[in-house]
Design an enzyme around this catalytic site. Structure first.
Site, PDB file in Angstrom:
ATOM      1  N   GLU A  14       0.895  -1.619  -0.103  1.00  0.00           N
ATOM      2  CA  GLU A  14       0.234   0.101  -0.099  1.00  0.00           C
ATOM      3  C   GLU A  14       1.274   1.551   0.274  1.00  0.00           C
ATOM      4  O   GLU A  14       0.612   2.202   0.173  1.00  0.00           O
ATOM      5  CB  GLU A  14      -0.907   0.015   1.243  1.00  0.00           C
ATOM      6  CG  GLU A  14      -2.394  -1.095   1.453  1.00  0.00           C
ATOM      7  CD  GLU A  14      -2.698  -1.323   2.678  1.00  0.00           C
ATOM      8  OE1 GLU A  14      -3.799  -0.855   2.599  1.00  0.00           O
ATOM      9  OE2 GLU A  14      -3.054  -2.141   2.919  1.00  0.00           O
ATOM     10  N   SER A 146      -6.327  -2.175   2.938  1.00  0.00           N
ATOM     11  CA  SER A 146      -6.592  -1.798   1.232  1.00  0.00           C
ATOM     12  C   SER A 146      -7.409  -3.109   0.359  1.00  0.00           C
ATOM     13  O   SER A 146      -7.322  -2.929  -0.867  1.00  0.00           O
ATOM     14  CB  SER A 146      -5.921  -0.741   0.498  1.00  0.00           C
ATOM     15  OG  SER A 146      -5.976  -0.095   1.341  1.00  0.00           O
ATOM     16  N   TYR A 212      -8.982   3.099  -5.012  1.00  0.00           N
ATOM     17  CA  TYR A 212      -8.584   4.032  -5.169  1.00  0.00           C
ATOM     18  C   TYR A 212      -8.321   5.079  -6.647  1.00  0.00           C
ATOM     19  O   TYR A 212      -7.251   5.403  -6.864  1.00  0.00           O
ATOM     20  CB  TYR A 212      -6.917   3.626  -5.094  1.00  0.00           C
ATOM     21  CG  TYR A 212      -6.401   3.947  -3.328  1.00  0.00           C
ATOM     22  CD1 TYR A 212      -6.903   4.703  -2.797  1.00  0.00           C
ATOM     23  CD2 TYR A 212      -6.662   2.023  -3.028  1.00  0.00           C
ATOM     24  CE1 TYR A 212      -7.127   3.994  -1.007  1.00  0.00           C
ATOM     25  CE2 TYR A 212      -6.905   1.768  -1.462  1.00  0.00           C
ATOM     26  CZ  TYR A 212      -6.752   2.906  -0.422  1.00  0.00           C
ATOM     27  OH  TYR A 212      -6.962   2.218   0.618  1.00  0.00           O
ATOM     28  N   ARG A 251     -12.434   3.445  10.626  1.00  0.00           N
ATOM     29  CA  ARG A 251     -13.170   3.019  10.019  1.00  0.00           C
ATOM     30  C   ARG A 251     -13.893   1.504   9.614  1.00  0.00           C
ATOM     31  O   ARG A 251     -12.425   0.790   9.432  1.00  0.00           O
ATOM     32  CB  ARG A 251     -12.944   3.591   8.532  1.00  0.00           C
ATOM     33  CG  ARG A 251     -14.416   3.914   7.574  1.00  0.00           C
ATOM     34  CD  ARG A 251     -13.752   3.696   5.664  1.00  0.00           C
ATOM     35  NE  ARG A 251     -13.089   2.621   5.848  1.00  0.00           N
ATOM     36  CZ  ARG A 251     -12.464   2.288   5.070  1.00  0.00           C
ATOM     37  NH1 ARG A 251     -11.299   2.994   5.038  1.00  0.00           N
ATOM     38  NH2 ARG A 251     -11.791   1.275   4.868  1.00  0.00           N
ATOM     39  N   ASP A 253     -15.839  -1.785   7.934  1.00  0.00           N
ATOM     40  CA  ASP A 253     -16.784  -2.087   7.017  1.00  0.00           C
ATOM     41  C   ASP A 253     -17.210  -3.256   7.082  1.00  0.00           C
ATOM     42  O   ASP A 253     -16.619  -4.185   7.795  1.00  0.00           O
ATOM     43  CB  ASP A 253     -15.158  -2.838   5.993  1.00  0.00           C
ATOM     44  CG  ASP A 253     -14.368  -1.196   5.456  1.00  0.00           C
ATOM     45  OD1 ASP A 253     -14.910  -0.091   5.434  1.00  0.00           O
ATOM     46  OD2 ASP A 253     -12.810  -1.131   5.368  1.00  0.00           O
ATOM     47  N   GLU A 270     -14.193  -5.952   8.953  1.00  0.00           N
ATOM     48  CA  GLU A 270     -13.224  -5.425  10.051  1.00  0.00           C
ATOM     49  C   GLU A 270     -12.957  -4.467  10.141  1.00  0.00           C
ATOM     50  O   GLU A 270     -14.582  -3.340   9.236  1.00  0.00           O
ATOM     51  CB  GLU A 270     -11.852  -5.310   8.322  1.00  0.00           C
ATOM     52  CG  GLU A 270     -12.248  -4.265   7.901  1.00  0.00           C
ATOM     53  CD  GLU A 270     -10.973  -4.869   6.419  1.00  0.00           C
ATOM     54  OE1 GLU A 270      -9.936  -3.924   6.067  1.00  0.00           O
ATOM     55  OE2 GLU A 270     -10.671  -6.421   5.305  1.00  0.00           O
ATOM     56  N   ASN A 272     -10.617  -0.288  10.192  1.00  0.00           N
ATOM     57  CA  ASN A 272      -9.454  -0.248   9.837  1.00  0.00           C
ATOM     58  C   ASN A 272      -8.883   0.902  10.770  1.00  0.00           C
ATOM     59  O   ASN A 272      -9.535   2.194  11.420  1.00  0.00           O
ATOM     60  CB  ASN A 272      -8.946   0.265   8.703  1.00  0.00           C
ATOM     61  CG  ASN A 272     -10.006  -0.844   7.563  1.00  0.00           C
ATOM     62  OD1 ASN A 272      -8.901  -1.071   7.072  1.00  0.00           O
ATOM     63  ND2 ASN A 272     -11.085  -0.345   7.326  1.00  0.00           N
ATOM     64  N   GLY A 276      -7.633   5.141   4.768  1.00  0.00           N
ATOM     65  CA  GLY A 276      -7.637   6.301   3.938  1.00  0.00           C
ATOM     66  C   GLY A 276      -6.978   7.068   4.180  1.00  0.00           C
ATOM     67  O   GLY A 276      -8.777   7.848   4.135  1.00  0.00           O
TER      68      GLY A 276
END
Length: 309
Positions: A14, A146, A212, A251, A253, A270, A272, A276
Protein backbone atom coordinates in the site's frame (compact mmCIF):
# COMPACT_ATOMS: atom_id res chain seq x y z
CA UNK A 1 0.63 25.30 16.55
CA UNK A 2 2.73 22.13 16.50
CA UNK A 3 5.53 20.86 14.33
CA UNK A 4 4.05 17.73 12.79
CA UNK A 5 6.01 14.99 11.05
CA UNK A 6 3.90 13.11 8.51
CA UNK A 7 5.13 9.53 8.12
CA UNK A 8 4.22 8.10 4.72
CA UNK A 9 5.34 5.63 2.09
CA UNK A 10 6.83 2.59 3.75
CA UNK A 11 7.38 -0.66 1.86
CA UNK A 12 4.05 -2.49 2.08
CA UNK A 13 1.89 -3.15 -1.01
CA UNK A 14 0.00 0.00 0.00
CA UNK A 15 3.03 2.30 -0.37
CA UNK A 16 1.60 4.37 -3.23
CA UNK A 17 -1.70 4.92 -1.44
CA UNK A 18 0.20 5.98 1.68
CA UNK A 19 2.18 8.56 -0.29
CA UNK A 20 -1.03 10.08 -1.64
CA UNK A 21 -2.59 10.06 1.86
CA UNK A 22 0.52 11.63 3.35
CA UNK A 23 0.70 14.45 0.82
CA UNK A 24 -2.99 15.27 1.31
CA UNK A 25 -2.67 15.21 5.11
CA UNK A 26 0.44 17.40 5.00
CA UNK A 27 -1.44 20.00 2.97
CA UNK A 28 -4.39 19.93 5.37
CA UNK A 29 -2.09 20.30 8.35
CA UNK A 30 -0.40 23.31 6.78
CA UNK A 31 -3.81 24.86 6.11
CA UNK A 32 -4.60 24.22 9.77
CA UNK A 33 -1.58 26.29 10.80
CA UNK A 34 0.99 23.59 11.61
CA UNK A 35 4.61 23.40 10.56
CA UNK A 36 4.88 20.15 8.62
CA UNK A 37 7.79 17.85 7.79
CA UNK A 38 7.09 15.05 5.29
CA UNK A 39 9.07 11.86 5.84
CA UNK A 40 9.11 8.89 3.46
CA UNK A 41 9.72 5.91 5.73
CA UNK A 42 12.31 3.40 4.53
CA UNK A 43 13.41 0.14 6.10
CA UNK A 44 16.05 1.96 8.14
CA UNK A 45 15.21 2.15 11.83
CA UNK A 46 18.28 4.22 12.77
CA UNK A 47 17.44 6.89 10.21
CA UNK A 48 13.88 7.09 11.51
CA UNK A 49 15.03 7.39 15.12
CA UNK A 50 17.57 10.08 14.18
CA UNK A 51 14.79 11.98 12.43
CA UNK A 52 12.39 11.74 15.36
CA UNK A 53 15.01 12.37 18.05
CA UNK A 54 17.86 14.31 16.41
CA UNK A 55 21.09 14.66 18.36
CA UNK A 56 21.02 18.42 17.91
CA UNK A 57 17.81 20.39 18.05
CA UNK A 58 14.21 19.47 18.71
CA UNK A 59 12.32 16.76 16.83
CA UNK A 60 8.66 16.98 15.80
CA UNK A 61 6.03 17.62 18.47
CA UNK A 62 3.62 15.09 16.97
CA UNK A 63 3.80 12.32 14.39
CA UNK A 64 0.91 12.06 11.95
CA UNK A 65 0.94 8.42 10.90
CA UNK A 66 -0.14 8.21 7.26
CA UNK A 67 1.39 4.77 6.70
CA UNK A 68 -0.81 1.93 5.45
CA UNK A 69 -0.36 -1.83 5.54
CA UNK A 70 2.14 -4.02 7.37
CA UNK A 71 4.61 -2.29 9.68
CA UNK A 72 2.67 0.97 9.42
CA UNK A 73 -0.68 0.03 10.93
CA UNK A 74 -0.08 -3.32 12.64
CA UNK A 75 1.55 -2.02 15.83
CA UNK A 76 5.18 -2.01 14.62
CA UNK A 77 5.69 1.70 13.98
CA UNK A 78 3.45 2.42 16.95
CA UNK A 79 5.85 0.45 19.17
CA UNK A 80 8.80 2.54 17.98
CA UNK A 81 6.91 5.75 18.72
CA UNK A 82 5.92 4.47 22.17
CA UNK A 83 9.55 3.68 23.01
CA UNK A 84 10.65 7.12 21.84
CA UNK A 85 7.73 8.74 23.73
CA UNK A 86 6.69 10.68 20.62
CA UNK A 87 2.98 11.61 20.44
CA UNK A 88 1.29 10.08 17.39
CA UNK A 89 -2.10 9.94 15.71
CA UNK A 90 -4.47 6.99 15.46
CA UNK A 91 -4.48 3.84 17.58
CA UNK A 92 -1.82 2.33 19.82
CA UNK A 93 0.16 -0.89 19.62
CA UNK A 94 -2.40 -3.43 20.80
CA UNK A 95 -5.43 -2.01 19.00
CA UNK A 96 -3.43 -1.69 15.78
CA UNK A 97 -2.16 -5.27 16.01
CA UNK A 98 -5.59 -6.70 16.81
CA UNK A 99 -7.35 -4.82 14.02
CA UNK A 100 -4.75 -5.79 11.42
CA UNK A 101 -4.99 -9.49 12.33
CA UNK A 102 -8.34 -10.38 10.80
CA UNK A 103 -8.90 -13.67 12.68
CA UNK A 104 -8.14 -12.01 16.02
CA UNK A 105 -10.37 -9.02 15.34
CA UNK A 106 -13.19 -11.41 14.39
CA UNK A 107 -12.84 -13.02 17.83
CA UNK A 108 -13.05 -9.61 19.50
CA UNK A 109 -16.12 -8.63 17.45
CA UNK A 110 -18.05 -11.80 18.24
CA UNK A 111 -17.13 -11.54 21.93
CA UNK A 112 -19.11 -8.29 22.16
CA UNK A 113 -22.03 -9.48 20.05
CA UNK A 114 -21.05 -8.15 16.63
CA UNK A 115 -22.00 -10.55 13.85
CA UNK A 116 -19.34 -11.64 11.34
CA UNK A 117 -19.56 -13.82 8.25
CA UNK A 118 -19.00 -17.55 8.75
CA UNK A 119 -15.31 -18.18 8.24
CA UNK A 120 -12.15 -19.99 9.22
CA UNK A 121 -8.39 -19.82 8.86
CA UNK A 122 -6.88 -22.48 6.58
CA UNK A 123 -3.43 -23.35 5.30
CA UNK A 124 -2.99 -21.68 1.93
CA UNK A 125 -1.75 -24.87 0.28
CA UNK A 126 -4.93 -26.70 1.33
CA UNK A 127 -6.79 -24.68 -1.31
CA UNK A 128 -5.11 -26.86 -3.91
CA UNK A 129 -7.04 -29.84 -2.51
CA UNK A 130 -10.45 -28.30 -3.03
CA UNK A 131 -12.95 -25.80 -1.70
CA UNK A 132 -12.84 -25.20 2.07
CA UNK A 133 -16.54 -24.21 2.02
CA UNK A 134 -19.33 -24.03 -0.57
CA UNK A 135 -18.90 -21.36 -3.24
CA UNK A 136 -19.11 -18.40 -3.38
CA UNK A 137 -16.65 -17.54 -0.65
CA UNK A 138 -13.91 -14.96 -0.04
CA UNK A 139 -10.20 -15.69 0.39
CA UNK A 140 -8.10 -12.96 1.98
CA UNK A 141 -4.68 -12.56 3.61
CA UNK A 142 -4.93 -12.46 7.37
CA UNK A 143 -2.93 -9.24 7.77
CA UNK A 144 -3.28 -6.93 4.76
CA UNK A 145 -5.44 -3.86 4.17
CA UNK A 146 -7.07 -2.03 1.23
CA UNK A 147 -8.44 -5.35 -0.09
CA UNK A 148 -4.90 -6.35 -1.10
CA UNK A 149 -4.91 -10.03 -2.06
CA UNK A 150 -8.68 -10.48 -1.63
CA UNK A 151 -10.39 -12.92 -4.01
CA UNK A 152 -14.03 -13.89 -4.36
CA UNK A 153 -14.20 -17.53 -5.49
CA UNK A 154 -17.29 -18.16 -7.60
CA UNK A 155 -18.48 -21.11 -9.63
CA UNK A 156 -16.04 -21.79 -12.47
CA UNK A 157 -13.13 -19.86 -10.91
CA UNK A 158 -9.67 -21.44 -10.91
CA UNK A 159 -8.79 -22.22 -7.30
CA UNK A 160 -5.16 -22.97 -8.17
CA UNK A 161 -4.75 -19.41 -9.45
CA UNK A 162 -6.13 -18.04 -6.18
CA UNK A 163 -3.74 -20.20 -4.15
CA UNK A 164 -0.79 -19.02 -6.24
CA UNK A 165 -1.81 -15.36 -5.85
CA UNK A 166 -2.01 -15.73 -2.07
CA UNK A 167 1.54 -17.12 -1.85
CA UNK A 168 2.97 -13.61 -1.47
CA UNK A 169 1.06 -13.06 1.77
CA UNK A 170 1.97 -16.04 3.94
CA UNK A 171 1.04 -19.63 4.66
CA UNK A 172 -2.39 -19.03 6.15
CA UNK A 173 -5.47 -17.33 4.72
CA UNK A 174 -8.88 -16.39 6.01
CA UNK A 175 -11.82 -17.93 4.18
CA UNK A 176 -15.25 -16.34 4.69
CA UNK A 177 -18.69 -16.98 3.32
CA UNK A 178 -19.47 -14.42 0.63
CA UNK A 179 -22.25 -12.11 1.80
CA UNK A 180 -24.32 -10.85 -1.14
CA UNK A 181 -25.92 -7.44 -1.09
CA UNK A 182 -24.48 -4.05 -0.30
CA UNK A 183 -21.17 -2.62 0.93
CA UNK A 184 -21.35 -0.20 3.88
CA UNK A 185 -18.71 1.72 5.78
CA UNK A 186 -18.76 3.82 8.95
CA UNK A 187 -16.10 6.26 10.16
CA UNK A 188 -15.61 6.79 13.90
CA UNK A 189 -14.05 9.88 15.44
CA UNK A 190 -13.29 9.31 19.10
CA UNK A 191 -16.58 8.39 20.71
CA UNK A 192 -18.87 9.12 17.76
CA UNK A 193 -19.79 7.15 14.65
CA UNK A 194 -20.12 9.82 11.97
CA UNK A 195 -22.26 8.36 9.21
CA UNK A 196 -22.90 5.31 7.03
CA UNK A 197 -21.81 5.33 3.39
CA UNK A 198 -22.96 2.81 0.80
CA UNK A 199 -20.38 1.92 -1.83
CA UNK A 200 -21.53 0.91 -5.28
CA UNK A 201 -18.50 -0.23 -7.30
CA UNK A 202 -18.82 -0.57 -11.04
CA UNK A 203 -16.45 -3.54 -10.85
CA UNK A 204 -17.38 -7.00 -9.52
CA UNK A 205 -16.53 -6.03 -5.94
CA UNK A 206 -14.98 -3.23 -3.88
CA UNK A 207 -11.35 -4.20 -4.46
CA UNK A 208 -8.10 -2.20 -4.41
CA UNK A 209 -8.79 -0.69 -7.85
CA UNK A 210 -12.33 0.30 -6.90
CA UNK A 211 -11.07 1.97 -3.73
CA UNK A 212 -8.44 4.16 -5.36
CA UNK A 213 -9.51 4.81 -8.95
CA UNK A 214 -11.68 7.86 -9.49
CA UNK A 215 -15.10 7.16 -11.01
CA UNK A 216 -15.14 3.39 -10.41
CA UNK A 217 -17.15 3.50 -7.18
CA UNK A 218 -20.20 5.59 -6.32
CA UNK A 219 -20.30 6.82 -2.69
CA UNK A 220 -23.77 7.39 -1.23
CA UNK A 221 -23.75 9.26 2.09
CA UNK A 222 -25.95 8.92 4.02
CA UNK A 223 -26.51 5.37 2.84
CA UNK A 224 -30.04 4.76 1.47
CA UNK A 225 -30.79 1.84 3.81
CA UNK A 226 -33.56 1.30 6.37
CA UNK A 227 -33.13 3.29 9.61
CA UNK A 228 -32.62 0.17 11.72
CA UNK A 229 -29.78 -1.02 9.44
CA UNK A 230 -28.21 2.44 9.43
CA UNK A 231 -28.24 2.68 13.23
CA UNK A 232 -27.03 -0.89 13.73
CA UNK A 233 -24.07 -0.23 11.42
CA UNK A 234 -23.17 2.92 13.37
CA UNK A 235 -23.55 1.16 16.70
CA UNK A 236 -21.37 -1.80 15.66
CA UNK A 237 -18.67 0.50 14.24
CA UNK A 238 -18.40 2.39 17.53
CA UNK A 239 -18.62 -0.85 19.53
CA UNK A 240 -15.81 -2.41 17.46
CA UNK A 241 -13.67 0.73 17.84
CA UNK A 242 -14.08 0.57 21.61
CA UNK A 243 -13.69 -3.21 21.94
CA UNK A 244 -10.34 -3.14 20.11
CA UNK A 245 -9.20 -0.17 22.17
CA UNK A 246 -8.85 2.22 19.23
CA UNK A 247 -8.05 5.92 19.46
CA UNK A 248 -8.65 8.82 17.12
CA UNK A 249 -10.08 7.99 13.70
CA UNK A 250 -11.07 4.53 12.47
CA UNK A 251 -13.36 3.08 9.82
CA UNK A 252 -15.47 -0.08 9.94
CA UNK A 253 -16.42 -2.01 6.81
CA UNK A 254 -19.62 -4.05 6.70
CA UNK A 255 -21.80 -6.03 4.30
CA UNK A 256 -25.59 -6.02 4.32
CA UNK A 257 -27.55 -8.78 2.64
CA UNK A 258 -30.66 -6.80 1.79
CA UNK A 259 -32.50 -10.02 0.95
CA UNK A 260 -32.68 -10.84 4.67
CA UNK A 261 -35.24 -9.31 7.06
CA UNK A 262 -34.32 -6.32 9.20
CA UNK A 263 -30.72 -6.23 10.37
CA UNK A 264 -30.26 -10.01 10.21
CA UNK A 265 -28.20 -9.75 7.02
CA UNK A 266 -25.70 -7.23 8.42
CA UNK A 267 -22.16 -8.45 9.20
CA UNK A 268 -18.90 -6.77 10.19
CA UNK A 269 -15.96 -7.40 7.84
CA UNK A 270 -13.10 -5.50 9.48
CA UNK A 271 -12.02 -2.31 11.18
CA UNK A 272 -9.28 -0.05 9.80
CA UNK A 273 -7.23 1.83 12.38
CA UNK A 274 -5.47 3.79 9.61
CA UNK A 275 -8.28 4.54 7.14
CA UNK A 276 -7.28 5.99 3.80
CA UNK A 277 -6.82 9.75 3.66
CA UNK A 278 -6.66 10.22 -0.11
CA UNK A 279 -9.00 12.56 -2.03
CA UNK A 280 -11.23 9.51 -2.69
CA UNK A 281 -11.19 8.22 0.87
CA UNK A 282 -14.30 7.54 2.88
CA UNK A 283 -13.56 8.82 6.38
CA UNK A 284 -12.70 12.37 5.20
CA UNK A 285 -15.78 12.29 2.97
CA UNK A 286 -18.00 11.47 5.95
CA UNK A 287 -16.33 14.17 8.04
CA UNK A 288 -17.01 16.70 5.27
CA UNK A 289 -20.64 15.57 5.12
CA UNK A 290 -20.83 16.20 8.88
CA UNK A 291 -19.52 19.75 8.40
CA UNK A 292 -15.89 19.08 9.35
CA UNK A 293 -13.45 20.64 6.89
CA UNK A 294 -10.18 18.98 5.88
CA UNK A 295 -7.98 21.29 8.02
CA UNK A 296 -10.41 20.89 10.94
CA UNK A 297 -10.16 17.10 10.66
CA UNK A 298 -6.36 17.27 10.61
CA UNK A 299 -6.33 19.55 13.66
CA UNK A 300 -8.71 17.24 15.52
CA UNK A 301 -6.43 14.27 14.83
CA UNK A 302 -3.36 16.14 16.09
CA UNK A 303 -5.26 17.34 19.16
CA UNK A 304 -6.30 13.74 19.90
CA UNK A 305 -2.86 12.21 19.33
CA UNK A 306 -1.72 9.49 21.73
CA UNK A 307 0.86 10.73 24.22
CA UNK A 308 3.09 7.90 25.47
CA UNK A 309 4.19 8.13 29.07
Amino acid sequence: MSTVAVLMGGWSPEREVSLVSGKACAQGLREGGHAVIEYDVKRDLKALIDFLRPAAGRGPDVVFNALHGKYGEDGCIQGVLEILAVPYTHSGVLASALAMDKPMSRHVFTSVGIRVADGKVVERRSLASGDPMPRPYVVKPIDQGSSVGVHIVREGDNLAAVEAAEAAFGERVLVERFVPGRELTVAVMGDKAIAVTELRPRTRFYDYEAKYTDGITEHLVPAPVPPEVYEQARQWALQAHQALGCDGLSRADLRWDDGQPGTSGLVMLELNTQPGMTPLSLAPEQAKWAGISWPELMNWMVDHARRPA
